[in-house]
Write a protein that holds these residues in place. Structure first.
Motif, PDB file in Angstrom:
ATOM      1  N   GLN A 292       0.817  -1.207   0.000  1.00 13.73           N
ATOM      2  CA  GLN A 292       0.000   0.000   0.000  1.00 13.73           C
ATOM      3  C   GLN A 292       0.850   1.256   0.000  1.00 13.73           C
ATOM      4  O   GLN A 292       0.491   2.255  -0.621  1.00 13.73           O
ATOM      5  CB  GLN A 292      -0.933  -0.018   1.212  1.00 13.73           C
ATOM      6  CG  GLN A 292      -1.872   1.173   1.295  1.00 13.73           C
ATOM      7  CD  GLN A 292      -2.832   1.034   2.459  1.00 13.73           C
ATOM      8  OE1 GLN A 292      -2.871  -0.001   3.105  1.00 13.73           O
ATOM      9  NE2 GLN A 292      -3.606   2.072   2.717  1.00 13.73           N
ATOM     10  N   GLU A 337     -10.732  13.856   2.048  1.00 19.15           N
ATOM     11  CA  GLU A 337     -10.690  12.538   1.409  1.00 19.15           C
ATOM     12  C   GLU A 337     -11.633  11.560   2.112  1.00 19.15           C
ATOM     13  O   GLU A 337     -11.647  11.454   3.322  1.00 19.15           O
ATOM     14  CB  GLU A 337      -9.266  11.985   1.461  1.00 19.15           C
ATOM     15  CG  GLU A 337      -9.126  10.670   0.734  1.00 19.15           C
ATOM     16  CD  GLU A 337      -7.696  10.186   0.749  1.00 19.15           C
ATOM     17  OE1 GLU A 337      -6.859  10.892   1.317  1.00 19.15           O
ATOM     18  OE2 GLU A 337      -7.436   9.105   0.197  1.00 19.15           O
ATOM     19  N   THR A 341     -12.428   2.507   2.330  1.00 13.88           N
ATOM     20  CA  THR A 341     -12.413   1.157   2.893  1.00 13.88           C
ATOM     21  C   THR A 341     -13.835   0.688   3.173  1.00 13.88           C
ATOM     22  O   THR A 341     -14.615   1.405   3.800  1.00 13.88           O
ATOM     23  CB  THR A 341     -11.586   1.131   4.179  1.00 13.88           C
ATOM     24  OG1 THR A 341     -10.286   1.617   3.900  1.00 13.88           O
ATOM     25  CG2 THR A 341     -11.514  -0.281   4.718  1.00 13.88           C
ATOM     26  N   GLN A 475      -7.615  -3.305  -2.032  1.00 14.82           N
ATOM     27  CA  GLN A 475      -7.586  -1.879  -1.723  1.00 14.82           C
ATOM     28  C   GLN A 475      -6.158  -1.350  -1.682  1.00 14.82           C
ATOM     29  O   GLN A 475      -5.887  -0.233  -2.121  1.00 14.82           O
ATOM     30  CB  GLN A 475      -8.278  -1.631  -0.387  1.00 14.82           C
ATOM     31  CG  GLN A 475      -9.780  -1.869  -0.415  1.00 14.82           C
ATOM     32  CD  GLN A 475     -10.395  -1.826   0.963  1.00 14.82           C
ATOM     33  OE1 GLN A 475      -9.716  -1.505   1.931  1.00 14.82           O
ATOM     34  NE2 GLN A 475     -11.663  -2.164   1.050  1.00 14.82           N
ATOM     35  N   LYS A 479      -4.912   1.531  -4.048  1.00 14.14           N
ATOM     36  CA  LYS A 479      -4.399   2.753  -3.466  1.00 14.14           C
ATOM     37  C   LYS A 479      -2.973   3.048  -3.930  1.00 14.14           C
ATOM     38  O   LYS A 479      -2.637   4.192  -4.237  1.00 14.14           O
ATOM     39  CB  LYS A 479      -4.435   2.660  -1.945  1.00 14.14           C
ATOM     40  CG  LYS A 479      -4.114   3.971  -1.244  1.00 14.14           C
ATOM     41  CD  LYS A 479      -4.351   3.868   0.251  1.00 14.14           C
ATOM     42  CE  LYS A 479      -4.087   5.210   0.928  1.00 14.14           C
ATOM     43  NZ  LYS A 479      -4.337   5.136   2.391  1.00 14.14           N
ATOM     44  N   GLN A 482      -3.147   4.144  -7.478  1.00 13.80           N
ATOM     45  CA  GLN A 482      -3.730   5.482  -7.545  1.00 13.80           C
ATOM     46  C   GLN A 482      -2.715   6.535  -7.129  1.00 13.80           C
ATOM     47  O   GLN A 482      -2.651   7.624  -7.731  1.00 13.80           O
ATOM     48  CB  GLN A 482      -4.968   5.550  -6.643  1.00 13.80           C
ATOM     49  CG  GLN A 482      -5.740   6.865  -6.741  1.00 13.80           C
ATOM     50  CD  GLN A 482      -6.304   7.085  -8.130  1.00 13.80           C
ATOM     51  OE1 GLN A 482      -6.794   6.147  -8.744  1.00 13.80           O
ATOM     52  NE2 GLN A 482      -6.210   8.302  -8.630  1.00 13.80           N
ATOM     53  N   GLN A 483      -1.916   6.229  -6.115  1.00 16.98           N
ATOM     54  CA  GLN A 483      -0.872   7.169  -5.711  1.00 16.98           C
ATOM     55  C   GLN A 483       0.151   7.383  -6.822  1.00 16.98           C
ATOM     56  O   GLN A 483       0.563   8.521  -7.088  1.00 16.98           O
ATOM     57  CB  GLN A 483      -0.172   6.641  -4.446  1.00 16.98           C
ATOM     58  CG  GLN A 483      -1.032   6.680  -3.196  1.00 16.98           C
ATOM     59  CD  GLN A 483      -0.335   6.047  -2.005  1.00 16.98           C
ATOM     60  OE1 GLN A 483       0.775   5.544  -2.110  1.00 16.98           O
ATOM     61  NE2 GLN A 483      -0.994   6.042  -0.848  1.00 16.98           N
TER      62      GLN A 483
END
Length: 1410
Positions: A292, A337, A341, A475, A479, A482-483
């Motif tokens: 993550q 944000e 989750t 997730q 994530k 996406q970052q």
């Protein structure tokens, strides 16, 4: 600490958490009560952190003070009452006050409850006696050095580790007690056996006997003891018995006793089943968390403001439509944000679709009013209890495979178990049925029950963990991606190599294509990327070269070859042949630097340097690559012509030796091994700390007791230091053999007398003592240390060495071995497997080792070939073949010499007879198996080759008259054939074959570790040539063992790996002036280097001997668990696998190891035993297995391992045996297979129903059309033409007499419209549905011809039906040979049909007659 943490306490006593020092512990309430006489203020002081820290600092200060003692001269040895004595008195007083203070606060009864307090009290009493002047620096010094043990309280991690290993002391304590008893008994027996031997004092007394047997236990110098007994024994038979006695004792204590210590330590390090599951989940969570987060080098971009590339529009027309705005850009102006989750426990009931569920069981059900007998109530109650307990056991995954009892096969049992478990859990995980529950059984909406409770009721804890982990993993990936996308969009310099090369530039893509180009031996779909099954899939599985070629990219393969060639060129460098004065070596260095420059340039331009996701500096391997490249470039530019000792030039030459370690970075498997080893370095460091503490305690004791007492004059006749002056005549012996008295040579020379310590060791300071004890810990030279101590100090001090060897070697080193093995297994994942998961892993290993039999099946009947087949497959035939091989190999026990012609002739004759018998075996097998079937087995081909070579040897040996030289060569040829014949014995027995395959598998799996060990040896060899290539020869460093060239250094290091005199070579490399000559450059001096020698040999011995070799032991233990696992614990035993091999041998007629997928159903029907499938009762399981093979292999051929792997999955409880990732994939596959099989079954059932309906409609249509040629009646009647017709009708569907109203047409088929009669040239048109048109080819095939007759029996009716859509012509015929003759006449039916049918029948009759 030394006792069990779970001490015996009263059942009604409770515990509380209490801070003791830096740790928190559970302490009984009674311990907190003030049972002493101290006021509460002092009770608080006792429990304070300051109190414990203060005394821990005192222990540390006492240890440092005792370690600083050193002896420089003889006078300080006898001056005991010095400053160290008064310091020890002060420390002793303080620790005595500590013990008194604790007793005062806790009371004596409360003080002695804790084992550690007892240990402190013993130390206080012992040190009080030790400070008495007459006892100081004596045997009571043990109490002083044992204070260091208290420092472990400062490290809770070290304390817990010690408790895990030594806490349950029953196993280890009993093993130590057993070893001591064995040693005492063996010493007593040896004393009685060998005490009468003259001129041999090894067994003269009991203390000497026990030292000799302990010497054999440590494997150091045990041959000297055995040889000494044999030499003093005169009888040959007694000598043989003495040798057998010592060999058996040596093998028992080294193979069994020492291995038992390792086994006990591994057992103590073994985790519980529940802890293993928790660690598995924790490891997955850590992986998820690491996935993550972005690394720090990429998160740097988030610190800078966003600067996305924008497009400015100056003129916007009225019909301009704005494009979609990026989400990452809009997030800056949105609300804070949102947490994406998903909590699966909190699901909104408003948005949940409610479907039908089973009724909810009440907590207290209503009791019926009816009464029954007591026996019936008891029986029903017991049945209910058993059923509930069975369900609970099935829901909670234990460590046993739960299967229903009964005569069912293993496959049906596991299938039934899965169905039962699934019925309790609900439907498929993740389906709508689980998510959408909340309705009553009658269909009403269940608004009273929360959805979360329904979810919790239908989900087991295992399902919950799996789903939570799945969601977290997804997730985390989303994530992270996406970052990266946000950084890529908002920061133009992100993922830009060197901040200049464009992210999507063509030049970078070309560089990436070059860097990432790699061979792939698997065929993949270009669109989906999935692996495709091909015809040569099994060949790819067996192709080691293909897998090796696809291991790394082409660029890395090129650099591996370049690095190897560069290392070979460095191996030619010597102190005399240096790179500075050899052009050939300089060319090789230039080539390596140029190739590596190209590699680094391509990788930097393709993946970036550091601030990119795949930069070359992202890990330690990339940094090591850059460091090696920088060192190579700097040294190539500098190329110093002079290099003094310890100068920067020599340092750069030493750093060049890191080049072989590049291969660790380039090969991913070797990098993975290093990563798994380093990842668990915490336990290895803890063991190292324990060993260092152990050596420190014994070294401190040695300095206090033995310091300054080992000095002696080199002249044996001088005993005092004052008389050790002048010189004496030293005799020289040119042999190491024993020389009888009176025959000594008078050769010698005069040497000066010196008063000094032994050559290799001393205990004058803590450093020298630690060095000596480390050598003793490796069991090298400890006998010399013991003998010197006995000679110069006394026999009673030899106990010191024996105790240290026993504790250091028997416990310390075995602990190191156990920790390395357990640590490697845990990091690899095998140590965290439960019992069932380990069994499943062993089963997969067994399946991988199993191979098809490659022999034809038994011929049918009782022919001669069938009898020969039975003979070859009989156990006695195989046992006789093995016995014949052993007899043939026993001939090698005698020398085959051409000079002894008689003996050689006898040996050759017996060998010839054996070869002829082997030839008979080949002939019998070829008759039984046929030549083609015999040739399919590789073992048979090898036997045939050896037999053919044996026949050639017989011809050469008995036919030709050979000379003495050629006869010796012929004998060697025959011996080679016998040795190769002995190798075939492994394939004659299933257990030996499995053992051989396990050894081969262990070697293959250890390939990368063995390669890594060789690279480390090469690295150390290159270092040794530079450091010790010019050192003068000493006692052990000579012509055969030196560092003058790289090959000689490699040979010497391999010798050190075995532990043979490595410490003596180290001391020879530590030679210093005035015993050597110092020069300007390091290659001009013959002196050694003390610090470099200690660091070099210590690091090499620890890394290679203690770590790498133990990794090999771990791999061998892991693989040999397949062979030595208990047959009862196996999920599929050898009999099951053997039955499958026999069944496969029947189906695989071509003996290629693959069969078409359509033959799998025949293979499954032929299986017997526990894998048998009953098609009458278990047809659904059979369908699932067949469809699984078709789905996984797409109709292509399936291999032997594909089918047996499928059966293995079906024969185990996957919820207990499989790990999480594999379990999820397998469950998804089985759910998909079940759904597809169910759909296919329903589809087939519907198709059969439709066919029956259409057949019935078609039969009725033909009957109605024929009825138009008969009586024009409004009723439907039956007129059977004959008895045969009536019987035929009875076998088929019986006709039904129907009545109708006037003006209505009966038996009008659906979707068929009877139109007015067409012209004679046309046929009547039937309107059919598209579904019926699809079935026309089937009906066409089933049509038949009818012959003309009186009652139209056998008449063929051809209906040319023209479809409205396609205009296809179809011939429709009745399915029955006879049918009822009926007439269909009504208002809407024209009578012209009669004439038209008459014309059609007459035309067909004419055609048939013609």
């Amino acid at each position: 600490m030394w006792g069990s943490r779970g001490s015996a306490t009263d059942s009604d006593s409770s515990q509380v958490i209490q801070c003791e020092g830096n740790t928190w512990k559970m302490v009984l309430i009674d311990e907190n009560k003030a049972k002493g006489f101290a006021p509460p203020f002092f009770q608080k002081i006792l429990c304070s952190n300051f109190f414990h820290t203060f005394f821990l600092l005192l222990v540390f200060a006492n240890a440092i003070t005792g370690a600083t003692l050193s002896f420089q001269d003889q006078a300080s040895v006898y001056n005991k009452l010095d400053g160290f004595y008064y310091a020890e008195v002060a420390f002793t007083v303080l620790f005595d006050l500590e013990a008194i203070f604790k007793i005062w606060c806790l009371g004596f009864q409360g003080y002695k409850k804790r084992p550690f307090h007892k240990f402190e009290l013993i130390l206080a009493i012992g040190n009080t006696l030790h400070v008495i002047p007459s006892c100081y620096r004596g045997h009571l010094t043990y109490f002083q050095v044992l204070r260091v043990v208290r420092l472990m309280k400062a490290s809770p991690m070290l304390e817990d580790f010690c408790f895990k290993i030594f806490g349950p002391g029953k196993k280890l304590g009993h093993l130590i007690l057993f070893t001591m008893c064995l040693l005492i008994i063996a010493s007593s027996i040896s004393l009685q056996l060998f005490c009468n031997i003259r001129n041999f004092d090894k067994f003269a007394r009991f203390d000497q006997a026990i030292m000799s047997m302990f010497q054999i236990l440590t494997q150091e110098g045990w041959i000297e003891v055995m040889d000494g007994v044999i030499e003093e024994t005169e009888t040959d038979g007694v000598q043989f018995l003495c040798a057998i006695y010592f060999i058996l004792y040596h093998q028992f204590v080294t193979v069994i006793v020492i291995s038992s210590f390792v086994a006990v330590i591994l057992d103590n390090l073994e985790l519980d089943e529940e802890i293993k599951k928790l660690k598995q989940l924790k490891a997955r969570e850590q992986v998820t968390e690491s996935q993550q987060k972005l690394p720090m080098r990429l998160r740097v971009f988030a610190k800078f403001p966003n600067h996305p590339q924008m497009v400015y529009l100056y003129k916007i027309p009225s019909d301009f439509s704005l494009s979609q705005v990026r989400e990452s850009f809009m997030r800056q102006f949105s609300t804070p944000e949102v947490n994406l989750t998903v909590d699966i426990q909190e699901i909104s009931e408003e948005n949940t679709t409610l479907v039908k569920i089973s009724p909810v069981k009440l907590v207290r059900q209503e009791v019926m009013g009816s009464k029954s007998g007591g026996a019936m109530e008891k029986r029903s109650g017991i049945t209910l209890i058993v059923r509930d307990s069975a369900q609970q056991k099935m829901q909670v995954c234990g460590s046993t495979q739960l299967v229903p009892a009964g005569p069912k096969s293993l496959l049906s049992q596991q299938y039934q178990l899965r169905m039962d478990r699934r019925s309790m859990r609900g439907s498929r995980p993740g389906s709508l049925k689980i998510r959408s529950t909340g309705a009553k059984e009658n269909g009403d909406i269940n608004l009273g029950m929360p959805t979360s409770s329904i979810l919790n009721r239908t989900r087991t804890p295992d399902d919950y963990d799996i789903k939570v982990w799945q969601q977290r993993k997804q997730q985390a990936e989303i994530k992270r991606s996406q970052q990266e996308e946000d950084l890529r969009e908002n920061h133009p310099l992100f993922d830009t190599p060197l901040f200049t090369v464009g992210r999507e530039s063509r030049f970078r893509k070309v560089c990436q294509m070059i860097v990432n180009a790699q061979y792939s031996y698997t065929v993949r779909d270009p669109i989906t990327g999935k692996e495709l099954n091909n015809k040569y899939k099994s060949l790819h599985k067996l192709s080691f070269c293909s897998k090796l070629l696809g291991l790394v990219t082409y660029l890395d393969w090129v650099m591996i070859m370049v690095t190897i060639l560069s290392c070979i060129s460095m191996a030619f460098e010597t102190p005399k042949r240096r790179i500075m004065n050899t052009p050939e070596l300089q060319i090789a260095e230039y080539a390596f630097v140029i190739c590596m420059s190209i590699e680094m340039g391509l990788k930097v331009l393709a993946n970036g340097f550091f601030f990119t996701p795949k930069g070359i500096g992202k890990d330690f391997g990339g940094i090591l690559n850059l460091f090696i490249y920088a060192v190579s470039v700097i040294f190539l530019i500098w190329m110093p012509s002079e290099a003094e000792r310890d100068s920067p030039a020599q340092v750069f030459m030493l750093l060049r030796c890191l080049r072989p370690l590049r291969i660790f970075v380039l090969v991913p498997h070797m990098r993975k091994v290093v990563y798994e080893l380093i990842r668990g370095f915490k336990e290895i460091i803890l063991v190292s700390v324990l060993l260092v503490v152990l050596m420190f305690m014994f070294a401190t004791y040695g300095v206090h007791v033995l310091g300054g007492k080992l000095h002696k004059c080199n002249d044996p006749s001088i005993t005092t230091k004052e008389e050790c002056t002048g010189r004496f005549f030293q005799k020289v012996f040119v042999t190491k053999m024993k020389i009888p008295n009176g025959t000594e040579s008078g050769a010698g020379f005069y040497v000066p007398r010196t008063w000094s310590n032994p050559y290799n060791f001393n205990f004058d300071n803590i450093g020298s003592a630690m060095l000596a004890l480390f050598e003793v810990l490796s069991l090298e030279g400890w006998l010399e240390v013991r003998d010197v101590i006995i000679e110069r100090v006394g026999l009673e001090y030899a106990i010191y060495v024996h105790v240290f060897v026993f504790m250091g070697y028997m416990i310390g080193l075995t602990l190191f071995v156990g920790v390395v093995i357990a640590n490697y297994s845990e990091n690899k994942g095998t140590a965290l497997l439960t019992v069932d998961q380990r069994r499943w892993l062993d089963l997969k290993g067994r399946i991988k080792l199993a191979q098809p039999l490659h022999i034809p099946p038994r011929p049918d009947g009782t022919s001669f070939r069938a009898k020969m087949y039975d003979i070859t497959q009989h156990k006695k035939f195989k046992a006789g073949t093995v016995l014949l091989i052993l007899v043939n190999c026993a001939l090698l026990g005698q020398p085959w010499k051409s000079s002894d012609a008689g003996r050689t002739f006898i040996l050759g004759s017996v060998s010839a007879v054996c070869t002829l018998l082997f030839l008979c075996e080949v002939v019998i097998k070829m008759i039984a198996l046929t030549p083609k079937g015999y040739w399919t087995s590789r073992r048979n081909r090898f036997d045939m080759l050896l037999t053919f070579l044996g026949v050639i040897w017989i011809i050469l040996h008995f036919t030709f008259n050979l000379t003495e030289q050629t006869s010796d060569a012929n004998n060697v040829f025959g011996v080679i054939i016998i040795v190769l014949r002995f190798c075939t014995i492994c394939g004659k027995h299933a257990a030996l074959k499995m053992l051989t395959q396990t050894v081969v598998m262990s070697v293959l799996k250890s390939f990368f570790i063995i390669t890594g060990m060789f690279l480390l040896i090469l690295f150390y060899a290159l270092l040794g040539v530079i450091l010790f290539g010019t050192v003068k020869h000493g006692y052990n460093l000579g012509r055969q063992a030196n560092f003058e060239t790289t090959p000689m250094a490699i040979a010497l290091l391999f010798r050190i790996v075995t532990g043979e005199d490595w410490n003596k070579i180290m001391h020879d490399c530590m030679v210093a002036p005035p015993f050597c000559t110092v020069g300007g450059n390091f290659w001009e001096s013959d002196c050694g280097n003390v610090k470099a020698s200690i660091l070099y040999f210590f690091s090499f011995y620890i890394i290679i001997t203690y770590i790498v070799l133990n990794l090999l032991v771990a791999i061998i233990m892991e693989n040999f668990s397949l062979f030595y696992s208990n047959e009862e614990d196996a999920l599929l035993n050898y009999n099951d696998i053997r039955n499958f091999q026999n069944t496969w041998n029947i189906v695989d007629v071509n003996r290629k190891g693959v069969i078409p997928v359509r033959r799998v159903k025949f293979l499954l029907r032929l299986l017997k035993g526990r894998l048998e499938v009953d098609l009458e009762k278990e047809r659904l399981v059979f369908k699932h297995m067949c469809y699984e093979m078709e789905r996984l292999h797409g109709g292509m051929d399936v291999s032997f391992h594909d089918v047996i792997s499928m059966l293995s999955y079906r024969s185990v409880d996957i919820c207990k045996s499989l790990q999480l990732e594999e379990l999820l994939a397998r469950q998804e596959l089985e759910y998909t297979i079940e759904e597809e099989v169910a759909k296919q079954t329903i589809r087939n059932w519907l198709d059969s129903c439709l066919k029956r309906i259409r057949a019935k409609e078609h039969t009725n249509l033909i009957s109605n059309l024929r009825a138009t040629n008969e009586q024009p009646l409004f009723t439907l009647t039956e007129q059977p033409s004959s008895t045969a017709e009536s019987s035929e009708d009875n076998r088929n569907e019986s006709p039904i007499v129907r009545t109708r109203k006037k003006g209505m047409v009966e038996l009008q088929p659906p979707n068929i419209l009877v139109q007015p009669p067409p012209p004679p040239t046309q046929s009547p048109t039937l309107r059919t549905s598209p579904r019926v048109e699809k079935e026309r080819p089937t009906l066409k095939k089933r049509s038949g011809r009818l012959s003309s007759g009186t009652n139209y029996k056998g008449l063929t009716v051809n209906l040319s039906q023209t479809s409205e859509a396609k205009g296809e012509t179809l011939t429709v015929s009745p399915l029955q040979k006879t049918f009822t003759e009926s007439v269909l006449i009504g208002e809407n039916v024209s009578t012209n049909i009669q004439s038209w049918w008459g014309d059609q029948f007459s035309q067909q009759q004419q055609e048939q007659e013609n």
